[in-house]
Design a protein around this motif. Structure first.
Motif, PDB file in Angstrom:
ATOM      1  N   PRO A  89       0.819  -1.224   0.000  1.00 63.73           N
ATOM      2  CA  PRO A  89       0.000   0.000   0.000  1.00 63.73           C
ATOM      3  C   PRO A  89       0.847   1.266   0.000  1.00 63.73           C
ATOM      4  N   LEU A  90       0.374   2.246  -0.750  1.00 64.32           N
ATOM      5  CA  LEU A  90       1.036   3.548  -0.756  1.00 64.32           C
ATOM      6  C   LEU A  90       0.398   4.487   0.259  1.00 64.32           C
ATOM      7  N   PHE A  91      -0.935   4.540   0.296  1.00 67.40           N
ATOM      8  CA  PHE A  91      -1.629   5.517   1.133  1.00 67.40           C
ATOM      9  C   PHE A  91      -2.052   4.946   2.485  1.00 67.40           C
ATOM     10  N   ASN A  92      -2.198   3.630   2.574  1.00 71.85           N
ATOM     11  CA  ASN A  92      -2.562   3.006   3.844  1.00 71.85           C
ATOM     12  C   ASN A  92      -1.277   2.733   4.624  1.00 71.85           C
ATOM     13  N   VAL A  93      -0.811   3.760   5.306  1.00 71.69           N
ATOM     14  CA  VAL A  93       0.485   3.673   5.982  1.00 71.69           C
ATOM     15  C   VAL A  93       0.452   2.638   7.101  1.00 71.69           C
ATOM     16  N   LEU A  94      -0.658   2.551   7.811  1.00 72.60           N
ATOM     17  CA  LEU A  94      -0.757   1.593   8.911  1.00 72.60           C
ATOM     18  C   LEU A  94      -0.592   0.165   8.418  1.00 72.60           C
ATOM     19  N   GLN A  95      -1.270  -0.165   7.322  1.00 70.47           N
ATOM     20  CA  GLN A  95      -1.127  -1.520   6.790  1.00 70.47           C
ATOM     21  C   GLN A  95       0.291  -1.745   6.265  1.00 70.47           C
ATOM     22  N   ARG A  96       0.866  -0.705   5.693  1.00 72.34           N
ATOM     23  CA  ARG A  96       2.228  -0.847   5.169  1.00 72.34           C
ATOM     24  C   ARG A  96       3.213  -1.161   6.286  1.00 72.34           C
ATOM     25  N   VAL A  97       2.934  -0.667   7.472  1.00 68.27           N
ATOM     26  CA  VAL A  97       3.811  -0.935   8.612  1.00 68.27           C
ATOM     27  C   VAL A  97       3.510  -2.299   9.227  1.00 68.27           C
ATOM     28  N   ILE A  98       2.213  -2.611   9.400  1.00 68.81           N
ATOM     29  CA  ILE A  98       1.830  -3.825  10.115  1.00 68.81           C
ATOM     30  C   ILE A  98       1.972  -5.070   9.242  1.00 68.81           C
ATOM     31  N   ASP A  99       1.417  -5.024   8.027  1.00 70.77           N
ATOM     32  CA  ASP A  99       1.432  -6.204   7.149  1.00 70.77           C
ATOM     33  C   ASP A  99       1.382  -5.747   5.700  1.00 70.77           C
ATOM     34  N   PRO A 100       2.486  -5.264   5.175  1.00 67.29           N
ATOM     35  CA  PRO A 100       2.470  -4.665   3.830  1.00 67.29           C
ATOM     36  C   PRO A 100       2.119  -5.650   2.716  1.00 67.29           C
ATOM     37  N   PHE A 101       2.337  -6.942   2.925  1.00 69.13           N
ATOM     38  CA  PHE A 101       2.108  -7.919   1.862  1.00 69.13           C
ATOM     39  C   PHE A 101       0.804  -8.695   2.033  1.00 69.13           C
ATOM     40  N   GLN A 102      -0.111  -8.181   2.841  1.00 64.44           N
ATOM     41  CA  GLN A 102      -1.353  -8.897   3.111  1.00 64.44           C
ATOM     42  C   GLN A 102      -2.139  -9.175   1.829  1.00 64.44           C
ATOM     43  N   GLY A 103      -2.391  -8.145   1.028  1.00 64.93           N
ATOM     44  CA  GLY A 103      -3.143  -8.320  -0.211  1.00 64.93           C
ATOM     45  C   GLY A 103      -2.421  -9.206  -1.197  1.00 64.93           C
ATOM     46  N   TYR A 104      -1.118  -9.036  -1.272  1.00 63.25           N
ATOM     47  CA  TYR A 104      -0.304  -9.860  -2.169  1.00 63.25           C
ATOM     48  C   TYR A 104      -0.441 -11.340  -1.810  1.00 63.25           C
ATOM     49  N   ARG A 105      -0.299 -11.653  -0.524  1.00 65.14           N
ATOM     50  CA  ARG A 105      -0.370 -13.043  -0.090  1.00 65.14           C
ATOM     51  C   ARG A 105      -1.755 -13.646  -0.349  1.00 65.14           C
ATOM     52  N   GLN A 106      -2.793 -12.875  -0.107  1.00 71.09           N
ATOM     53  CA  GLN A 106      -4.148 -13.389  -0.261  1.00 71.09           C
ATOM     54  C   GLN A 106      -4.449 -13.775  -1.707  1.00 71.09           C
ATOM     55  N   CYS A 107      -3.903 -13.035  -2.656  1.00 71.76           N
ATOM     56  CA  CYS A 107      -4.237 -13.265  -4.067  1.00 71.76           C
ATOM     57  C   CYS A 107      -3.165 -14.007  -4.855  1.00 71.76           C
ATOM     58  N   LEU A 108      -1.910 -13.910  -4.421  1.00 73.26           N
ATOM     59  CA  LEU A 108      -0.820 -14.451  -5.237  1.00 73.26           C
ATOM     60  C   LEU A 108       0.012 -15.497  -4.518  1.00 73.26           C
TER      61      LEU A 108
END
Length: 275
Positions: free
Chosen positions: A75-94
């Motif tokens: 994430p670029l704009f979701n800074v909190l997710q980028r800090v906590i779990d930046p690859f969450q979306g990547y892992r879920q789909c790829l």
């Protein structure tokens, strides 16, 4: 023969549907033994973009895949997710693996994650990652070709892109060349390049080449370079191993990917430039 299709920088969210369809047609025509996605699969790591990327991957021919993340896949704009779990979306789909390996009869391929949440754009390789890749290359045993996949490049075509070379590149080149790497695949800059790493790094690069793919499907092309992908062929004939890379550019008139350049990866370029 082993055939590998390298797809990079699809940037789903900015994809061009006719180019996507042409790429799928090429993949089904080639029936590659391995498909490599070398990062920046999405544009802004949004759920809809990851869903589109997953749908695209599902339409590819069945077979082994090797995927590494790019800086646009966090994430670029979701800074909190980028800090906590930046690859969450990547892992879920790829898939959950950020660094994986695949073995074909003629090729060993291993991936390494150069994305750093605190950098976002620029990539980095830690000493531990560099050594881990070198160890995987050494443990691959006798094989006609060893390939490393990393999103951020070790070399670039344009002087203006020198800042995009991954941090730790010199150390990686030295270690991976000593461990037997023949080719490093990457993307990121949307400008194709294929040449021996010795052109930039000198003798410490050994006989290792690098190939940077352009953007496969996005309208975010640069410098007039069309959408492009790479096809690597490894063949044995009369006791000799031939390793060839084809750059396939998108032809908008024919709505198809055509061979734009072919390079024999056993050739050596002796000219050395200073980084």
């Amino acid at each position: 023969m082993s055939v590998i299709l390298q797809i990079s920088d699809t940037h789903f969210g900015t994809e061009q549907p006719p180019v996507v369809e042409a790429l799928l047609a090429l993949a089904w025509q080639l029936q590659p033994d391995l498909i490599v996605l070398s990062g920046d699969v999405t544009q802004r790591a949004l759920p809809a973009e990851f869903a589109a990327a997953a749908a695209f991957v599902a339409r590819l021919p069945a077979g082994p895949r090797l995927v590494v993340p790019g800086n646009h896949d966090i994430p670029l704009f979701n800074v909190l997710q980028r800090v906590i779990d930046p690859f969450q979306g990547y892992r879920q789909c790829l898939g959950s693996a950020l660094e994986d390996s695949r073995r074909l009869p003629d090729v060993f391929v291993t991936g390494v994650n150069s994305v750093r949440a605190w950098r976002h754009k620029h990539g980095s390789l830690s000493p531990e990652q560099i050594e881990a890749v070198a160890e995987r290359l050494r443990r691959a045993g006798p094989t006609p070709m060893r390939i490393v996949v990393v999103h951020h490049p070790l070399d670039v075509h344009d002087a203006g892109d020198l800042g995009d070379i991954v941090h730790g590149a010199s150390e990686a080149v030295r270690a991976w060349a000593r461990a037997g790497a023949d080719l490093v695949l990457s993307g990121h800059v949307h400008v194709p390049l294929c040449r021996p790493l010795a052109v930039r790094y000198g003798p410490e690069a050994g006989a290792c080449w690098t190939a940077v793919a352009g953007t496969a499907t996005s309208y975010r092309i640069r410098g007039g370079h069309p959408n492009s992908v790479n096809v690597i062929r490894v063949d044995r004939f009369a006791g000799e191993v031939r390793r060839v890379l084809e750059q396939r550019d998108y032809d908008s008139e024919r709505q198809a990917f055509r061979v734009a350049a072919t390079r024999d990866l056993s050739d050596r370029v002796l000219t050395v430039i200073t980084r």
